[in-house]
Design a protein around this motif. Structure first.
Motif, PDB file in Angstrom:
ATOM      1  N   VAL A 166      47.987  48.366  41.758  1.00  0.00           N
ATOM      2  CA  VAL A 166      46.781  47.515  41.172  1.00  0.00           C
ATOM      3  C   VAL A 166      45.922  47.008  41.210  1.00  0.00           C
ATOM      4  CG1 VAL A 166      47.148  45.007  41.790  1.00  0.00           C
ATOM      5  CG2 VAL A 166      48.808  46.400  42.149  1.00  0.00           C
ATOM      6  N   VAL A 167      45.357  46.727  39.444  1.00  0.00           N
ATOM      7  CA  VAL A 167      43.833  46.541  39.299  1.00  0.00           C
ATOM      8  C   VAL A 167      43.376  44.916  39.097  1.00  0.00           C
ATOM      9  CG1 VAL A 167      43.759  48.930  39.172  1.00  0.00           C
ATOM     10  CG2 VAL A 167      44.373  47.660  37.128  1.00  0.00           C
ATOM     11  N   ALA A 168      44.361  44.440  38.641  1.00  0.00           N
ATOM     12  CA  ALA A 168      43.859  43.220  38.269  1.00  0.00           C
ATOM     13  C   ALA A 168      45.850  42.155  38.277  1.00  0.00           C
ATOM     14  CB  ALA A 168      44.752  42.972  37.072  1.00  0.00           C
ATOM     15  N   PRO A 169      45.449  41.771  39.356  1.00  0.00           N
ATOM     16  CA  PRO A 169      46.877  41.125  40.048  1.00  0.00           C
ATOM     17  C   PRO A 169      47.367  39.693  39.383  1.00  0.00           C
ATOM     18  CG  PRO A 169      44.998  41.295  41.985  1.00  0.00           C
ATOM     19  CD  PRO A 169      44.205  42.151  40.577  1.00  0.00           C
ATOM     20  N   ILE A 221      39.533  41.998  32.949  1.00  0.00           N
ATOM     21  CA  ILE A 221      38.409  42.897  32.276  1.00  0.00           C
ATOM     22  C   ILE A 221      38.116  42.801  33.623  1.00  0.00           C
ATOM     23  CG2 ILE A 221      36.742  43.107  30.993  1.00  0.00           C
ATOM     24  CD1 ILE A 221      37.906  40.180  29.612  1.00  0.00           C
ATOM     25  N   CYS A 222      38.181  43.930  34.073  1.00  0.00           N
ATOM     26  CA  CYS A 222      37.992  44.898  34.925  1.00  0.00           C
ATOM     27  C   CYS A 222      36.769  45.583  35.280  1.00  0.00           C
ATOM     28  CB  CYS A 222      38.685  45.236  36.082  1.00  0.00           C
ATOM     29  SG  CYS A 222      41.172  44.688  35.655  1.00  0.00           S
ATOM     30  N   LEU A 223      35.242  45.037  36.124  1.00  0.00           N
ATOM     31  CA  LEU A 223      34.504  45.780  36.185  1.00  0.00           C
ATOM     32  C   LEU A 223      33.826  46.507  37.759  1.00  0.00           C
ATOM     33  CD1 LEU A 223      32.119  42.191  35.099  1.00  0.00           C
ATOM     34  CD2 LEU A 223      33.233  44.257  33.094  1.00  0.00           C
ATOM     35  N   PHE A 224      33.959  48.357  37.365  1.00  0.00           N
ATOM     36  CA  PHE A 224      33.466  48.689  38.315  1.00  0.00           C
ATOM     37  C   PHE A 224      31.580  48.640  38.168  1.00  0.00           C
ATOM     38  CE2 PHE A 224      37.803  49.733  37.330  1.00  0.00           C
ATOM     39  CZ  PHE A 224      37.962  50.754  38.283  1.00  0.00           C
ATOM     40  N   GLU A 225      31.007  48.056  39.463  1.00  0.00           N
ATOM     41  CA  GLU A 225      29.364  47.057  38.992  1.00  0.00           C
ATOM     42  C   GLU A 225      29.073  48.771  39.846  1.00  0.00           C
ATOM     43  OE1 GLU A 225      31.046  42.467  40.183  1.00  0.00           O
ATOM     44  OE2 GLU A 225      30.399  43.797  41.588  1.00  0.00           O
ATOM     45  N   TYR A 232      33.941  44.916  42.805  1.00  0.00           N
ATOM     46  CA  TYR A 232      34.611  45.042  42.265  1.00  0.00           C
ATOM     47  C   TYR A 232      34.874  44.223  41.475  1.00  0.00           C
ATOM     48  CZ  TYR A 232      39.131  46.042  39.702  1.00  0.00           C
ATOM     49  OH  TYR A 232      40.649  46.803  38.975  1.00  0.00           O
ATOM     50  N   SER A 233      34.505  43.740  40.241  1.00  0.00           N
ATOM     51  CA  SER A 233      35.134  42.225  39.511  1.00  0.00           C
ATOM     52  C   SER A 233      36.416  42.187  38.686  1.00  0.00           C
ATOM     53  CB  SER A 233      33.803  41.371  39.214  1.00  0.00           C
ATOM     54  OG  SER A 233      32.997  41.912  38.383  1.00  0.00           O
ATOM     55  N   ILE A 234      36.490  40.850  38.603  1.00  0.00           N
ATOM     56  CA  ILE A 234      37.695  40.839  37.246  1.00  0.00           C
ATOM     57  C   ILE A 234      37.622  39.493  37.067  1.00  0.00           C
ATOM     58  CG2 ILE A 234      40.099  40.823  36.596  1.00  0.00           C
ATOM     59  CD1 ILE A 234      40.282  41.844  39.304  1.00  0.00           C
TER      60      ILE A 234
END
Length: 304
Positions: free
Chosen positions: A214-217, A228-232, A257-259
């Motif tokens: 799971v990357v974007a629940p 939009i999934c951001l690896f900060e 990590y933020s979405i």
């Protein structure tokens, strides 16, 4: 309900050089569909781009000559290639999948078991749902587009190794990137807002990545928007930390990590950097990613 007296027709685009087990799965599905009264038009691919060309040819047929359903037998990349061949003229043509790939992320996303009976039953029922695909620089994707580490893994993937060991080729590719990737900064603007910096970015239409990770629940194929999934954070340590969190199912809550949500995404970074979509390279930076205005009718599994 379809008229029981009319023979339903299905065109199936498939890769004839798939492994023996996968070919047997397709044969089993075809046998079950034939037993249900379907007329089957098998269309084998011979080279890269054939699935897109064949889908376009089918989509461009007059309605009276068009099959009742188009199926794609292959992995997420082959499915994505066929989706690129569909035109707005074929908006009402249902598309089914016969998962035969390495990860089968789209099958996981819709809850379709990699089982001949489940696949044949879903096709026979013809229960479809409108899903919104994404487009980046003129190319379509169904599940996700990405820049950064994962795009470089896809760009440098050893295809022969993938045929031999499947998902392991991606793991090996990611390991090699530990020593190759320069960790540049990417800038992403969402719905014309000021840009945000990130080390890697995944623009997701679905929840899963690389299987059932799971990357974007909150992502849903039926929503006309992206997660939009951001690896900060950048660097080898953070790359390993993100990979571990992904494997443990904790990535959405990982530090750094933020979405975010949006309908239009612009990504800039090193010019010419690869952009991957559904496991294939779709283009290069800079990239403009939008939701396609006309949805695709995707055949869904039967809910018990």
């Amino acid at each position: 309900m379809p008229d029981a007296l009319v023979t339903p027709r299905i065109a199936i685009i498939f890769n004839p050089i798939a492994g023996r087990r996968r070919r047997l799965t397709l044969e089993d599905v075809c046998d079950r569909l034939t037993a249900r009264g379907w007329a089957i038009d098998l269309r084998p691919t011979g080279a890269r781009g054939d699935a897109e060309r064949m889908a376009r040819e089918i989509a461009d047929l007059p309605k009276e000559s068009r099959p009742d359903l188009l199926a794609v037998a292959g992995g997420d990349g082959t499915i994505g290639e066929a989706i690129n061949g569909l035109s707005t003229a074929a908006a009402g043509l249902p598309v089914a999948i016969i998962p035969m790939g390495t990860a089968n992320v789209l099958a996981a996303e819709i809850g379709l078991a990699v089982n001949p009976e489940a696949i044949a039953a879903a096709i026979d029922a013809r229960q479809s749902q409108a899903i919104y695909i994404g487009r980046t620089n003129g190319r379509a994707f169904t599940l996700m587009a990405g820049v950064g580490v994962d795009a470089h893994v896809v760009a440098d993937l050893d295809v022969a190794l993938k045929r031999r060991i499947g998902k392991g080729a991606y793991v090996w590719g990611a390991f090699k990137q530990l020593f190759r990737f320069g960790f540049p900064i990417y800038r992403v603007s969402i719905d014309n807002q000021p840009p945000i910096e990130a080390a890697s970015i995944i623009v997701a239409k679905g929840r899963f990545y690389g299987g059932r990770h799971v990357v974007a629940p909150k992502a849903r194929l039926a929503d006309p928007s992206f997660q939009i999934c951001l690896f900060e954070r950048k660097g080898v340590f953070h790359m390993l930390r993100y990979a571990l969190a992904l494997g443990l199912g904790r990535l959405p809550k990982a530090f750094g990590y933020s979405i975010l949500e949006g309908r239009e995404v612009t990504i800039t970074g090193p010019e010419g950097d690869p952009v991957q979509g559904d496991g294939d390279i779709l283009g290069h930076l800079p990239a403009r990613i939008t939701v396609a205005p006309v949805p695709v009718q995707l055949v869904m599994p039967i809910r018990r």
